[in-house]
Design a protein around this motif. Structure first.
Motif, PDB file in Angstrom:
ATOM      1  N   HIS A  78       0.553  -1.631   0.062  1.00 28.13           N
ATOM      2  CA  HIS A  78       0.203  -0.101  -0.458  1.00 28.13           C
ATOM      3  C   HIS A  78       0.830   1.294  -0.069  1.00 28.13           C
ATOM      4  O   HIS A  78       0.357   2.459   0.094  1.00 28.13           O
ATOM      5  CB  HIS A  78      -1.475   0.585   1.495  1.00 28.13           C
ATOM      6  N   TRP A  79       2.236   0.806  -0.542  1.00 33.11           N
ATOM      7  CA  TRP A  79       3.132   2.403  -0.754  1.00 33.11           C
ATOM      8  C   TRP A  79       2.586   3.529  -1.168  1.00 33.11           C
ATOM      9  O   TRP A  79       2.803   4.951  -1.286  1.00 33.11           O
ATOM     10  CB  TRP A  79       4.366   2.305  -0.853  1.00 33.11           C
ATOM     11  N   SER A  80       2.280   3.356  -2.705  1.00 31.19           N
ATOM     12  CA  SER A  80       1.220   4.208  -3.634  1.00 31.19           C
ATOM     13  C   SER A  80       0.259   5.050  -2.935  1.00 31.19           C
ATOM     14  O   SER A  80      -0.131   5.835  -3.402  1.00 31.19           O
ATOM     15  CB  SER A  80       1.124   3.880  -4.532  1.00 31.19           C
ATOM     16  N   ASP A  81      -1.067   4.270  -1.594  1.00 32.79           N
ATOM     17  CA  ASP A  81      -1.286   4.845  -1.337  1.00 32.79           C
ATOM     18  C   ASP A  81      -1.042   6.273   0.257  1.00 32.79           C
ATOM     19  O   ASP A  81      -2.439   6.510   0.623  1.00 32.79           O
ATOM     20  CB  ASP A  81      -2.729   4.677  -0.871  1.00 32.79           C
ATOM     21  N   VAL A  82       0.120   5.722   0.599  1.00 33.13           N
ATOM     22  CA  VAL A  82       0.679   6.330   2.140  1.00 33.13           C
ATOM     23  C   VAL A  82       0.804   7.774   2.002  1.00 33.13           C
ATOM     24  O   VAL A  82       1.846   8.002   0.491  1.00 33.13           O
ATOM     25  CB  VAL A  82       0.849   5.936   3.176  1.00 33.13           C
ATOM     26  N   ALA A  83       1.494   8.354   2.888  1.00 32.11           N
ATOM     27  CA  ALA A  83       2.142   9.549   2.698  1.00 32.11           C
ATOM     28  C   ALA A  83       3.596   9.859   3.423  1.00 32.11           C
ATOM     29  O   ALA A  83       3.778  10.393   4.611  1.00 32.11           O
ATOM     30  CB  ALA A  83       1.128  11.291   3.248  1.00 32.11           C
ATOM     31  N   PRO A  84       4.404   9.075   3.619  1.00 30.74           N
ATOM     32  CA  PRO A  84       5.842   8.516   4.140  1.00 30.74           C
ATOM     33  C   PRO A  84       6.426  10.172   4.536  1.00 30.74           C
ATOM     34  O   PRO A  84       6.341  11.038   3.811  1.00 30.74           O
ATOM     35  CB  PRO A  84       6.478   7.794   3.812  1.00 30.74           C
ATOM     36  N   GLU A  85       7.158  10.746   6.234  1.00 38.45           N
ATOM     37  CA  GLU A  85       7.579  10.965   6.422  1.00 38.45           C
ATOM     38  C   GLU A  85       8.753  11.123   7.175  1.00 38.45           C
ATOM     39  O   GLU A  85       9.014   9.959   7.415  1.00 38.45           O
ATOM     40  CB  GLU A  85       6.939  12.741   6.938  1.00 38.45           C
ATOM     41  N   ALA A  86      10.052  11.842   6.379  1.00 42.06           N
ATOM     42  CA  ALA A  86      11.377  11.720   7.398  1.00 42.06           C
ATOM     43  C   ALA A  86      11.376  11.172   8.563  1.00 42.06           C
ATOM     44  O   ALA A  86      10.337  12.205   9.976  1.00 42.06           O
ATOM     45  CB  ALA A  86      11.891  12.543   7.261  1.00 42.06           C
ATOM     46  N   VAL A  87      11.722  10.241   9.804  1.00 44.89           N
ATOM     47  CA  VAL A  87      11.928   9.821  10.603  1.00 44.89           C
ATOM     48  C   VAL A  87      12.913  10.946  10.973  1.00 44.89           C
ATOM     49  O   VAL A  87      14.260  10.320  10.719  1.00 44.89           O
ATOM     50  CB  VAL A  87      11.837   8.541  10.969  1.00 44.89           C
ATOM     51  N   VAL A  88      12.875  11.106  12.474  1.00 41.83           N
ATOM     52  CA  VAL A  88      13.953  12.212  12.769  1.00 41.83           C
ATOM     53  C   VAL A  88      13.416  11.977  14.383  1.00 41.83           C
ATOM     54  O   VAL A  88      12.549  12.288  14.947  1.00 41.83           O
ATOM     55  CB  VAL A  88      13.789  13.551  12.044  1.00 41.83           C
ATOM     56  N   CYS A  89      14.599  12.003  14.996  1.00 46.20           N
ATOM     57  CA  CYS A  89      15.209  11.681  16.448  1.00 46.20           C
ATOM     58  C   CYS A  89      14.348  13.709  16.936  1.00 46.20           C
ATOM     59  O   CYS A  89      14.581  14.079  16.010  1.00 46.20           O
ATOM     60  CB  CYS A  89      16.261  11.241  17.516  1.00 46.20           C
ATOM     61  N   SER A  90      14.239  12.936  18.678  1.00 47.83           N
ATOM     62  CA  SER A  90      14.460  15.007  18.824  1.00 47.83           C
ATOM     63  C   SER A  90      15.857  15.644  18.940  1.00 47.83           C
ATOM     64  O   SER A  90      15.425  16.562  19.153  1.00 47.83           O
ATOM     65  CB  SER A  90      13.636  14.778  21.035  1.00 47.83           C
ATOM     66  N   CYS A  91      17.022  14.535  18.281  1.00 48.74           N
ATOM     67  CA  CYS A  91      17.431  15.701  19.031  1.00 48.74           C
ATOM     68  C   CYS A  91      18.230  16.607  17.277  1.00 48.74           C
ATOM     69  O   CYS A  91      18.752  16.567  17.754  1.00 48.74           O
ATOM     70  CB  CYS A  91      18.860  14.629  19.681  1.00 48.74           C
ATOM     71  N   GLY A  92      17.298  16.172  16.548  1.00 51.52           N
ATOM     72  CA  GLY A  92      17.558  16.579  15.036  1.00 51.52           C
ATOM     73  C   GLY A  92      18.021  15.154  14.352  1.00 51.52           C
ATOM     74  O   GLY A  92      18.622  15.333  13.252  1.00 51.52           O
ATOM     75  N   ALA A  93      18.877  14.461  14.751  1.00 52.29           N
ATOM     76  CA  ALA A  93      19.383  13.047  13.861  1.00 52.29           C
ATOM     77  C   ALA A  93      19.099  12.620  13.395  1.00 52.29           C
ATOM     78  O   ALA A  93      17.574  12.321  14.095  1.00 52.29           O
ATOM     79  CB  ALA A  93      20.182  12.670  14.721  1.00 52.29           C
ATOM     80  N   ASP A  94      19.253  11.762  11.837  1.00 52.13           N
ATOM     81  CA  ASP A  94      18.173  10.943  11.302  1.00 52.13           C
ATOM     82  C   ASP A  94      18.996   9.606  10.551  1.00 52.13           C
ATOM     83  O   ASP A  94      18.180   9.023  10.142  1.00 52.13           O
ATOM     84  CB  ASP A  94      17.658  11.973  10.540  1.00 52.13           C
ATOM     85  N   VAL A  95      20.179   8.702  11.235  1.00 53.62           N
ATOM     86  CA  VAL A  95      20.504   7.667  11.097  1.00 53.62           C
ATOM     87  C   VAL A  95      19.853   7.070  12.410  1.00 53.62           C
ATOM     88  O   VAL A  95      20.433   7.633  13.787  1.00 53.62           O
ATOM     89  CB  VAL A  95      21.521   7.709  11.087  1.00 53.62           C
ATOM     90  N   PHE A  96      19.422   5.687  12.440  1.00 49.07           N
ATOM     91  CA  PHE A  96      19.071   4.513  13.234  1.00 49.07           C
ATOM     92  C   PHE A  96      19.200   3.348  13.405  1.00 49.07           C
ATOM     93  O   PHE A  96      19.755   2.696  12.174  1.00 49.07           O
ATOM     94  CB  PHE A  96      17.461   5.051  13.387  1.00 49.07           C
ATOM     95  N   ASP A  97      19.229   2.145  14.228  1.00 45.83           N
ATOM     96  CA  ASP A  97      19.067   1.553  14.349  1.00 45.83           C
ATOM     97  C   ASP A  97      17.759   1.154  14.604  1.00 45.83           C
ATOM     98  O   ASP A  97      17.109   1.784  14.610  1.00 45.83           O
ATOM     99  CB  ASP A  97      19.502   0.609  15.734  1.00 45.83           C
ATOM    100  N   VAL A  98      17.571   0.125  13.455  1.00 42.80           N
ATOM    101  CA  VAL A  98      16.064  -0.435  13.648  1.00 42.80           C
ATOM    102  C   VAL A  98      16.376  -1.998  13.524  1.00 42.80           C
ATOM    103  O   VAL A  98      16.695  -3.004  13.454  1.00 42.80           O
ATOM    104  CB  VAL A  98      15.622   0.076  11.932  1.00 42.80           C
ATOM    105  N   ALA A  99      14.694  -2.786  14.391  1.00 40.64           N
ATOM    106  CA  ALA A  99      13.763  -3.999  14.892  1.00 40.64           C
ATOM    107  C   ALA A  99      12.497  -3.751  14.844  1.00 40.64           C
ATOM    108  O   ALA A  99      12.597  -2.820  15.365  1.00 40.64           O
ATOM    109  CB  ALA A  99      14.662  -4.063  15.685  1.00 40.64           C
ATOM    110  N   VAL A 100      11.804  -4.572  14.372  1.00 38.70           N
ATOM    111  CA  VAL A 100      11.198  -5.287  14.418  1.00 38.70           C
ATOM    112  C   VAL A 100      10.103  -6.187  15.123  1.00 38.70           C
ATOM    113  O   VAL A 100      10.829  -6.874  15.923  1.00 38.70           O
ATOM    114  CB  VAL A 100      10.340  -5.339  13.292  1.00 38.70           C
ATOM    115  N   GLY A 101       9.671  -5.611  16.504  1.00 34.84           N
ATOM    116  CA  GLY A 101       8.689  -6.109  17.371  1.00 34.84           C
ATOM    117  C   GLY A 101       7.653  -7.230  16.470  1.00 34.84           C
ATOM    118  O   GLY A 101       6.743  -6.440  15.968  1.00 34.84           O
TER     119      GLY A 101
END
Length: 145
Positions: A78-101
């Motif tokens: 459903h990617w064509s139907d969404v409005a994604p936004e950049a994920v940004v930390c409260s510190c302003g950085a945008d690089v993350f380790d990622v995991a799924v629960g």
């Protein structure tokens, strides 16, 4: 592995802390039965920039090492139907380790997914998106992080 929950935001020392964080957070109010850390299939990188639509439940990760982008879990459907936004930390950085629960049903099918992030700049832990999985089969999602 040690999570510091004493401040305004929980902080982790490493990507491994995401498992404990997601287990504590739960997935849609359900117990997390499995946590899978994201790794780039192209270069093996483990840090990413993300775009997410929290309302619709869709996440795209882009590897910092090689730039390869991946629509996580069932986001491509459903990617064509969404409005994604950049994920940004409260510190302003945008690089993350990622995991799924993953919350699993008694038959081991997936009930709910929560995408956890750890800012590599300051260690802040968070969840950028989570959503219910209401179709079968769904076990394949464990391999689409």
């Amino acid at each position: 592995m040690a999570i510091d929950a004493s401040g305004e935001w929980w902080q982790g020392e490493s990507a491994a802390d995401l498992a404990e964080y997601l287990e504590e957070l739960g997935a849609g109010g359900y117990q997390v039965g499995r946590v899978v850390e994201a790794a780039c299939a192209g270069c093996g990188g483990q840090t990413f920039r993300l775009r997410a639509d929290c309302e619709e439940g869709a996440v795209e990760r882009s590897c910092i090492g090689c730039g390869q982008g991946v629509l996580m879990l069932d986001s491509e459907e459903h990617w064509s139907d969404v409005a994604p936004e950049a994920v940004v930390c409260s510190c302003g950085a945008d690089v993350f380790d990622v995991a799924v629960g993953f919350s699993l049903r008694p038959d081991d099918s997936v009930r709910w997914v929560s995408v956890g992030v750890r800012c590599v700049a300051d260690g802040v832990l968070g969840c950028c998106a989570d959503w219910k999985i209401d179709y079968e089969p769904s076990r394949h999602l464990l391999a689409t992080v």
